[in-house]
Design a protein around this motif. Structure first.
Motif, PDB file in Angstrom:
ATOM      1  N   VAL A   1      -6.692  10.814   8.280  1.00  0.00           N
ATOM      2  CA  VAL A   1      -6.238  10.182   9.524  1.00  0.00           C
ATOM      3  C   VAL A   1      -6.995   8.872   9.740  1.00  0.00           C
ATOM      4  CG1 VAL A   1      -6.079  10.425  12.026  1.00  0.00           C
ATOM      5  CG2 VAL A   1      -5.554  12.371  10.552  1.00  0.00           C
ATOM      6  N   CYS A   2      -8.283   8.867   9.440  1.00  0.00           N
ATOM      7  CA  CYS A   2      -9.070   7.632   9.575  1.00  0.00           C
ATOM      8  C   CYS A   2      -8.588   6.554   8.613  1.00  0.00           C
ATOM      9  CB  CYS A   2     -10.555   7.920   9.333  1.00  0.00           C
ATOM     10  SG  CYS A   2     -11.362   8.749  10.700  1.00  0.00           S
ATOM     11  N   LEU A   3      -8.192   6.956   7.421  1.00  0.00           N
ATOM     12  CA  LEU A   3      -7.668   5.985   6.460  1.00  0.00           C
ATOM     13  C   LEU A   3      -6.378   5.370   6.995  1.00  0.00           C
ATOM     14  CD1 LEU A   3      -7.632   4.548   3.759  1.00  0.00           C
ATOM     15  CD2 LEU A   3      -6.653   6.618   2.723  1.00  0.00           C
ATOM     16  N   ALA A   4      -5.492   6.189   7.525  1.00  0.00           N
ATOM     17  CA  ALA A   4      -4.251   5.662   8.114  1.00  0.00           C
ATOM     18  C   ALA A   4      -4.561   4.744   9.285  1.00  0.00           C
ATOM     19  CB  ALA A   4      -3.355   6.819   8.560  1.00  0.00           C
ATOM     20  N   TRP A   5      -5.514   5.141  10.110  1.00  0.00           N
ATOM     21  CA  TRP A   5      -5.938   4.336  11.257  1.00  0.00           C
ATOM     22  C   TRP A   5      -6.430   2.960  10.807  1.00  0.00           C
ATOM     23  CZ3 TRP A   5     -10.628   2.252  12.797  1.00  0.00           C
ATOM     24  CH2 TRP A   5     -10.763   1.918  14.159  1.00  0.00           C
ATOM     25  N   ALA A   6      -7.232   2.950   9.752  1.00  0.00           N
ATOM     26  CA  ALA A   6      -7.762   1.684   9.245  1.00  0.00           C
ATOM     27  C   ALA A   6      -6.659   0.831   8.625  1.00  0.00           C
ATOM     28  CB  ALA A   6      -8.861   1.952   8.217  1.00  0.00           C
ATOM     29  N   LEU A   7      -5.733   1.461   7.922  1.00  0.00           N
ATOM     30  CA  LEU A   7      -4.648   0.713   7.285  1.00  0.00           C
ATOM     31  C   LEU A   7      -3.739   0.048   8.314  1.00  0.00           C
ATOM     32  CD1 LEU A   7      -3.795   3.232   4.439  1.00  0.00           C
ATOM     33  CD2 LEU A   7      -4.626   0.891   4.116  1.00  0.00           C
TER      34      LEU A   7
ATOM     35  N   VAL B   1     -13.183  20.482  -4.817  1.00  0.00           N
ATOM     36  CA  VAL B   1     -11.748  20.281  -5.015  1.00  0.00           C
ATOM     37  C   VAL B   1     -11.254  19.120  -4.160  1.00  0.00           C
ATOM     38  CG1 VAL B   1     -11.120  21.936  -3.206  1.00  0.00           C
ATOM     39  CG2 VAL B   1      -9.499  21.450  -5.031  1.00  0.00           C
ATOM     40  N   GLU B   2     -11.982  18.825  -3.066  1.00  0.00           N
ATOM     41  CA  GLU B   2     -11.583  17.719  -2.199  1.00  0.00           C
ATOM     42  C   GLU B   2     -11.576  16.394  -2.945  1.00  0.00           C
ATOM     43  OE1 GLU B   2     -14.362  17.568   1.029  1.00  0.00           O
ATOM     44  OE2 GLU B   2     -15.978  16.727  -0.176  1.00  0.00           O
ATOM     45  N   MET B   3     -12.400  16.271  -3.988  1.00  0.00           N
ATOM     46  CA  MET B   3     -12.446  15.015  -4.730  1.00  0.00           C
ATOM     47  C   MET B   3     -11.130  14.769  -5.464  1.00  0.00           C
ATOM     48  SD  MET B   3     -15.356  13.793  -3.893  1.00  0.00           S
ATOM     49  CE  MET B   3     -15.638  12.434  -5.024  1.00  0.00           C
ATOM     50  N   ALA B   4     -10.509  15.834  -5.951  1.00  0.00           N
ATOM     51  CA  ALA B   4      -9.202  15.695  -6.600  1.00  0.00           C
ATOM     52  C   ALA B   4      -8.118  15.396  -5.576  1.00  0.00           C
ATOM     53  CB  ALA B   4      -8.861  16.969  -7.379  1.00  0.00           C
ATOM     54  N   CYS B   5      -8.259  15.964  -4.381  1.00  0.00           N
ATOM     55  CA  CYS B   5      -7.275  15.717  -3.323  1.00  0.00           C
ATOM     56  C   CYS B   5      -7.259  14.243  -2.928  1.00  0.00           C
ATOM     57  CB  CYS B   5      -7.579  16.576  -2.105  1.00  0.00           C
ATOM     58  SG  CYS B   5      -7.317  18.348  -2.360  1.00  0.00           S
ATOM     59  N   ARG B   6      -8.396  13.594  -3.005  1.00  0.00           N
ATOM     60  CA  ARG B   6      -8.486  12.180  -2.634  1.00  0.00           C
ATOM     61  C   ARG B   6      -7.471  11.348  -3.406  1.00  0.00           C
ATOM     62  NH1 ARG B   6     -12.218   9.419  -4.167  1.00  0.00           N
ATOM     63  NH2 ARG B   6     -12.732   8.118  -2.379  1.00  0.00           N
ATOM     64  N   ASP B   7      -7.408  11.586  -4.712  1.00  0.00           N
ATOM     65  CA  ASP B   7      -6.517  10.793  -5.564  1.00  0.00           C
ATOM     66  C   ASP B   7      -5.064  10.991  -5.175  1.00  0.00           C
ATOM     67  OD1 ASP B   7      -8.728   9.868  -6.975  1.00  0.00           O
ATOM     68  OD2 ASP B   7      -8.575  11.423  -8.509  1.00  0.00           O
ATOM     69  N   ARG B   8      -4.686  12.245  -4.908  1.00  0.00           N
ATOM     70  CA  ARG B   8      -3.290  12.528  -4.551  1.00  0.00           C
ATOM     71  C   ARG B   8      -2.927  11.904  -3.207  1.00  0.00           C
ATOM     72  NH1 ARG B   8      -4.765  17.605  -6.729  1.00  0.00           N
ATOM     73  NH2 ARG B   8      -4.970  18.556  -4.653  1.00  0.00           N
ATOM     74  N   VAL B   9      -3.846  11.952  -2.259  1.00  0.00           N
ATOM     75  CA  VAL B   9      -3.566  11.357  -0.949  1.00  0.00           C
ATOM     76  C   VAL B   9      -3.365   9.856  -1.083  1.00  0.00           C
ATOM     77  CG1 VAL B   9      -4.510  10.868   1.336  1.00  0.00           C
ATOM     78  CG2 VAL B   9      -4.740  13.164   0.363  1.00  0.00           C
ATOM     79  N   ARG B  10      -4.227   9.206  -1.829  1.00  0.00           N
ATOM     80  CA  ARG B  10      -4.087   7.759  -2.022  1.00  0.00           C
ATOM     81  C   ARG B  10      -2.764   7.429  -2.708  1.00  0.00           C
ATOM     82  NH1 ARG B  10      -8.078   3.860  -2.221  1.00  0.00           N
ATOM     83  NH2 ARG B  10      -7.068   3.166  -4.159  1.00  0.00           N
ATOM     84  N   GLU B  11      -2.405   8.201  -3.725  1.00  0.00           N
ATOM     85  CA  GLU B  11      -1.140   7.964  -4.427  1.00  0.00           C
ATOM     86  C   GLU B  11       0.051   8.143  -3.490  1.00  0.00           C
ATOM     87  OE1 GLU B  11      -1.303  10.747  -7.609  1.00  0.00           O
ATOM     88  OE2 GLU B  11      -2.849   9.640  -8.733  1.00  0.00           O
ATOM     89  N   ASP B  12       0.014   9.156  -2.655  1.00  0.00           N
ATOM     90  CA  ASP B  12       1.124   9.406  -1.728  1.00  0.00           C
ATOM     91  C   ASP B  12       1.212   8.329  -0.656  1.00  0.00           C
ATOM     92  OD1 ASP B  12       1.707  11.620  -3.174  1.00  0.00           O
ATOM     93  OD2 ASP B  12       1.278  13.088  -1.600  1.00  0.00           O
TER      94      ASP B  12
ATOM     95  N   PHE C   1       4.315   5.073   2.065  1.00  0.00           N
ATOM     96  CA  PHE C   1       4.093   4.243   3.245  1.00  0.00           C
ATOM     97  C   PHE C   1       4.005   2.773   2.833  1.00  0.00           C
ATOM     98  CE2 PHE C   1       2.466   8.454   4.009  1.00  0.00           C
ATOM     99  CZ  PHE C   1       2.946   8.762   5.272  1.00  0.00           C
ATOM    100  N   PRO C   2       5.149   2.153   2.616  1.00  0.00           N
ATOM    101  CA  PRO C   2       5.153   0.771   2.118  1.00  0.00           C
ATOM    102  C   PRO C   2       4.434  -0.205   3.042  1.00  0.00           C
ATOM    103  CG  PRO C   2       7.347   1.456   2.890  1.00  0.00           C
ATOM    104  CD  PRO C   2       6.512   2.679   2.823  1.00  0.00           C
ATOM    105  N   GLN C   3       4.381   0.104   4.336  1.00  0.00           N
ATOM    106  CA  GLN C   3       3.688  -0.782   5.272  1.00  0.00           C
ATOM    107  C   GLN C   3       2.186  -0.795   5.040  1.00  0.00           C
ATOM    108  OE1 GLN C   3       4.854   2.217   5.897  1.00  0.00           O
ATOM    109  NE2 GLN C   3       3.993   3.187   7.730  1.00  0.00           N
ATOM    110  N   TRP C   4       1.674   0.217   4.348  1.00  0.00           N
ATOM    111  CA  TRP C   4       0.234   0.314   4.079  1.00  0.00           C
ATOM    112  C   TRP C   4      -0.121   0.065   2.616  1.00  0.00           C
ATOM    113  CZ3 TRP C   4      -0.147   5.694   6.892  1.00  0.00           C
ATOM    114  CH2 TRP C   4      -0.050   5.488   8.274  1.00  0.00           C
ATOM    115  N   ALA C   5       0.850   0.207   1.734  1.00  0.00           N
ATOM    116  CA  ALA C   5       0.558   0.177   0.295  1.00  0.00           C
ATOM    117  C   ALA C   5      -0.169  -1.092  -0.128  1.00  0.00           C
ATOM    118  CB  ALA C   5       1.855   0.336  -0.494  1.00  0.00           C
ATOM    119  N   GLY C   6       0.265  -2.221   0.400  1.00  0.00           N
ATOM    120  CA  GLY C   6      -0.344  -3.484  -0.006  1.00  0.00           C
ATOM    121  C   GLY C   6      -1.736  -3.700   0.538  1.00  0.00           C
ATOM    122  N   ARG C   7      -2.107  -2.910   1.532  1.00  0.00           N
ATOM    123  CA  ARG C   7      -3.433  -3.052   2.145  1.00  0.00           C
ATOM    124  C   ARG C   7      -4.482  -2.144   1.507  1.00  0.00           C
ATOM    125  NH1 ARG C   7      -2.502  -3.637   8.701  1.00  0.00           N
ATOM    126  NH2 ARG C   7      -1.074  -5.413   8.601  1.00  0.00           N
TER     127      ARG C   7
END
Length: 283
Positions: A62-68, A87-98, A103-109
């Motif tokens: 949620v904080c990442l979305a807030w910052a984006l 296991v949370e470290m692997a989740c990080r990669d999937r969240v960033r990829e998703d 979310f094209p409005q955030w992808a470039g940021r």
């Protein structure tokens, strides 16, 4: 992803922006303080980049979305300190990829990801997050999931990284509303740390904690406001909160053991948010 190792390491919506001189520094003509106050007053002109402490959990997502939503460039940093729920470290990669794909409005940021290895913190810590022991209350009144110094070190390392990369806004998902009472999650602690980092670097770092005064139900609500049903679904499916590292069982609120303090907070918050949504829809 950039990986950094230090095996020898001994290791509301807006924060206090130092519009007034902190009591600890009053009476001094300090270069770091002058720089920080000047930086904050001109923040809209001088800063377009942030660094998010990103674990792959609900709050940091949620904080990442807030910052984006707020910054033109956002980078992330994750910490491996020997946590049982790695296991949370692997989740990080999937969240960033998703986020990039959904979310094209955030992808470039969304900029680079960084991984900092801090094994010494895990070796120093006799806690239920870094040892295979039962979660229980200690004589101090804190759960033994408290890792002393963790957030202090996270922000200090983040500042060192941000100093090099020009990322002076440090964003973390700490909260003192629905939480386990950890003293390094309190805004008072982070205000003091912010001042120390400014003094130690002569740079106007600002520690942002957008969830500080939100309940878990309000955190779910904020996710809905920021990214709609798509972001809520991403959090449900891809983020990790469970202290036990359990990913085998899917609940209405996501994956986890369902009984550890982290799962209980997440589940109770989700149910309260859904109940509020239902009540609003039928009012």
């Amino acid at each position: 992803m950039h990986e950094l190792r230090d095996d020898a390491c001994p290791c509301e919506i807006s924060c206090n922006l130092l519009t007034e001189t902190p009591a600890v520094l009053k009476g001094g003509d300090d270069a770091a303080l002058r720089h920080q106050v000047s930086f904050v007053k001109n923040r809209d002109k001088t800063s377009t980049a942030a660094l998010v402490l990103f674990s792959g959990g609900q709050d940091s997502t949620v904080c990442l979305a807030w910052a984006l939503e707020r910054y033109q460039r956002v980078e992330t940093v994750g910490f491996d300190y020997g946590q049982r729920h790695d296991v949370e470290m692997a989740c990080r990669d999937r969240v960033r990829e998703d986020i990039v794909s959904g979310f094209p409005q955030w992808a470039g940021r969304l900029g680079e990801d960084h991984h900092i290895s801090m094994p010494a913190l895990g070796r120093l810590s006799e806690t239920a997050l870094t040892r295979d022991v039962e979660i229980q209350m200690q004589e101090s009144g804190l759960l033994n999931t408290f890792v002393p110094g963790r957030n202090l070190l996270f922000f200090t390392y983040a500042a060192a990284l941000g100093y090099r990369r020009g990322l002076h806004w440090l964003v973390g998902g700490m909260c003192e509303t629905d939480y386990s009472g950890y003293p390094d999650c309190r805004r008072e602690t982070l205000d003091a740390l912010q001042t120390s980092i400014a003094l130690g670097t002569e740079t106007g770092f600002v520690i942002e904690t957008p969830l500080m005064h939100l309940s878990k139900a309000q955190t779910w609500e904020l996710a809905q406001e920021l990214g709609g049903a798509a972001l809520v679904n991403l959090i449900l499916e891809e983020t990790h909160t469970c202290y036990m590292g359990e990913r085998g069982q899917r609940h209405e609120w996501g994956y986890g053991c369902g009984t550890c303090p982290a799962c209980e907070l997440r589940a109770n918050g989700y149910r309260a948010w859904r109940a509020n949504e239902t009540a609003s829809a039928t009012a």
